[in-house]
Write a protein that holds these residues in place. Sequence first.
Motif, PDB file in Angstrom:
ATOM      1  N   ILE A 126      45.350  62.115  38.740  1.00  0.00           N
ATOM      2  CA  ILE A 126      45.826  61.042  37.777  1.00  0.00           C
ATOM      3  C   ILE A 126      45.969  59.562  38.589  1.00  0.00           C
ATOM      4  O   ILE A 126      45.472  58.697  37.760  1.00  0.00           O
ATOM      5  N   PHE A 127      46.451  59.391  39.728  1.00  0.00           N
ATOM      6  CA  PHE A 127      46.454  58.385  40.235  1.00  0.00           C
ATOM      7  C   PHE A 127      44.863  57.814  40.622  1.00  0.00           C
ATOM      8  O   PHE A 127      44.608  56.656  40.453  1.00  0.00           O
ATOM      9  N   ALA A 128      43.985  58.649  40.909  1.00  0.00           N
ATOM     10  CA  ALA A 128      42.617  58.278  41.135  1.00  0.00           C
ATOM     11  C   ALA A 128      42.085  57.824  39.788  1.00  0.00           C
ATOM     12  O   ALA A 128      40.949  57.074  39.839  1.00  0.00           O
ATOM     13  N   PHE A 129      42.175  58.611  38.685  1.00  0.00           N
ATOM     14  CA  PHE A 129      41.804  58.236  37.272  1.00  0.00           C
ATOM     15  C   PHE A 129      42.143  56.718  36.993  1.00  0.00           C
ATOM     16  O   PHE A 129      41.805  56.035  36.166  1.00  0.00           O
ATOM     17  N   VAL A 130      43.621  56.398  37.217  1.00  0.00           N
ATOM     18  CA  VAL A 130      44.362  55.207  37.018  1.00  0.00           C
ATOM     19  C   VAL A 130      43.391  54.129  37.652  1.00  0.00           C
ATOM     20  O   VAL A 130      43.072  53.076  37.248  1.00  0.00           O
ATOM     21  N   ILE A 131      43.166  54.299  38.919  1.00  0.00           N
ATOM     22  CA  ILE A 131      42.420  53.445  39.857  1.00  0.00           C
ATOM     23  C   ILE A 131      41.023  53.163  39.361  1.00  0.00           C
ATOM     24  O   ILE A 131      40.611  52.121  39.177  1.00  0.00           O
ATOM     25  N   PHE A 132      40.509  54.250  38.994  1.00  0.00           N
ATOM     26  CA  PHE A 132      38.968  54.157  38.115  1.00  0.00           C
ATOM     27  C   PHE A 132      39.088  53.293  37.001  1.00  0.00           C
ATOM     28  O   PHE A 132      38.308  52.366  36.833  1.00  0.00           O
ATOM     29  N   ASN A 133      40.000  53.441  36.032  1.00  0.00           N
ATOM     30  CA  ASN A 133      40.223  52.612  34.906  1.00  0.00           C
ATOM     31  C   ASN A 133      40.434  51.072  35.147  1.00  0.00           C
ATOM     32  O   ASN A 133      40.049  50.281  34.568  1.00  0.00           O
ATOM     33  N   GLN A 134      41.317  50.774  36.192  1.00  0.00           N
ATOM     34  CA  GLN A 134      41.737  49.497  36.443  1.00  0.00           C
ATOM     35  C   GLN A 134      40.603  48.946  37.215  1.00  0.00           C
ATOM     36  O   GLN A 134      40.358  47.699  36.844  1.00  0.00           O
ATOM     37  N   ILE A 135      39.751  49.290  37.754  1.00  0.00           N
ATOM     38  CA  ILE A 135      38.523  49.054  38.410  1.00  0.00           C
ATOM     39  C   ILE A 135      37.579  48.611  37.403  1.00  0.00           C
ATOM     40  O   ILE A 135      36.982  47.541  37.225  1.00  0.00           O
ATOM     41  N   ARG A 136      37.450  49.533  36.432  1.00  0.00           N
ATOM     42  CA  ARG A 136      36.488  49.347  35.307  1.00  0.00           C
ATOM     43  C   ARG A 136      37.100  47.936  34.586  1.00  0.00           C
ATOM     44  O   ARG A 136      36.120  46.999  34.155  1.00  0.00           O
ATOM     45  N   ALA A 137      38.372  47.870  34.236  1.00  0.00           N
ATOM     46  CA  ALA A 137      38.817  46.734  33.480  1.00  0.00           C
ATOM     47  C   ALA A 137      38.503  45.576  34.074  1.00  0.00           C
ATOM     48  O   ALA A 137      38.435  44.444  33.763  1.00  0.00           O
ATOM     49  N   MET A 138      38.857  45.532  35.455  1.00  0.00           N
ATOM     50  CA  MET A 138      38.567  44.459  36.394  1.00  0.00           C
ATOM     51  C   MET A 138      37.208  44.025  36.232  1.00  0.00           C
ATOM     52  O   MET A 138      37.040  42.920  36.363  1.00  0.00           O
ATOM     53  N   ASN A 139      36.175  44.880  36.303  1.00  0.00           N
ATOM     54  CA  ASN A 139      34.927  44.377  36.460  1.00  0.00           C
ATOM     55  C   ASN A 139      34.420  43.990  34.995  1.00  0.00           C
ATOM     56  O   ASN A 139      33.453  43.027  34.926  1.00  0.00           O
ATOM     57  N   HIS A 140      35.154  44.326  33.973  1.00  0.00           N
ATOM     58  CA  HIS A 140      34.978  43.560  32.656  1.00  0.00           C
ATOM     59  C   HIS A 140      35.152  42.171  32.751  1.00  0.00           C
ATOM     60  O   HIS A 140      34.696  41.296  31.908  1.00  0.00           O
ATOM     61  N   ILE A 141      36.408  41.954  33.299  1.00  0.00           N
ATOM     62  CA  ILE A 141      36.962  40.495  33.245  1.00  0.00           C
ATOM     63  C   ILE A 141      36.376  39.588  34.448  1.00  0.00           C
ATOM     64  O   ILE A 141      35.909  38.504  33.937  1.00  0.00           O
ATOM     65  N   VAL A 142      36.056  40.262  35.604  1.00  0.00           N
ATOM     66  CA  VAL A 142      35.799  39.429  36.871  1.00  0.00           C
ATOM     67  C   VAL A 142      34.559  40.049  37.184  1.00  0.00           C
ATOM     68  O   VAL A 142      34.529  41.202  37.675  1.00  0.00           O
ATOM     69  N   HIS A 143      33.251  39.567  36.870  1.00  0.00           N
ATOM     70  CA  HIS A 143      32.186  40.169  37.514  1.00  0.00           C
ATOM     71  C   HIS A 143      31.505  39.571  38.496  1.00  0.00           C
ATOM     72  O   HIS A 143      30.966  38.470  38.241  1.00  0.00           O
ATOM     73  N   VAL A 144      31.549  40.385  39.538  1.00  0.00           N
ATOM     74  CA  VAL A 144      30.941  39.877  40.811  1.00  0.00           C
ATOM     75  C   VAL A 144      29.812  41.046  41.159  1.00  0.00           C
ATOM     76  O   VAL A 144      30.329  42.151  41.337  1.00  0.00           O
ATOM     77  N   PRO A 145      28.622  40.809  41.005  1.00  0.00           N
ATOM     78  CA  PRO A 145      27.722  41.651  41.117  1.00  0.00           C
ATOM     79  C   PRO A 145      27.606  42.850  41.929  1.00  0.00           C
ATOM     80  O   PRO A 145      27.560  44.025  41.967  1.00  0.00           O
ATOM     81  N   THR A 146      27.731  42.434  43.491  1.00  0.00           N
ATOM     82  CA  THR A 146      27.967  43.379  44.510  1.00  0.00           C
ATOM     83  C   THR A 146      29.030  44.172  44.791  1.00  0.00           C
ATOM     84  O   THR A 146      29.092  45.187  44.781  1.00  0.00           O
ATOM     85  N   SER A 147      30.199  43.359  44.544  1.00  0.00           N
ATOM     86  CA  SER A 147      31.325  43.896  44.874  1.00  0.00           C
ATOM     87  C   SER A 147      31.937  44.854  43.644  1.00  0.00           C
ATOM     88  O   SER A 147      32.641  45.820  43.883  1.00  0.00           O
TER      89      SER A 147
END
Length: 73
Positions: free
Chosen positions: A26-47
């Motif tokens: 569940i923790f890993a799934f939350v991290i995955f969702n947070q990173i996906r949400a962060m990528n939609h807001i702040v998009h830095v291609p390589t990172s």
Amino acid sequence: MDFLSILNIDLILKIFFLLIMVMYIIFAFVIFNQIRAMNHIVHVPTSSQILSIISIINMLLAISLFLTAIVIL
């Protein structure tokens, strides 16, 4: 009768470890969702790509660890 044989410590420990692994999934799934949400807001291609790949690998490893523990335990 022995108190430990009635309590069945082995079964309790197995269930405890499986519950901890489910919480980690569940923790890993939350991290995955947070990173996906962060990528939609702040998009830095390589990172963005690197973090997404790492989060997917983390979630897959957590699920495989749980499945391995079910087989072993």
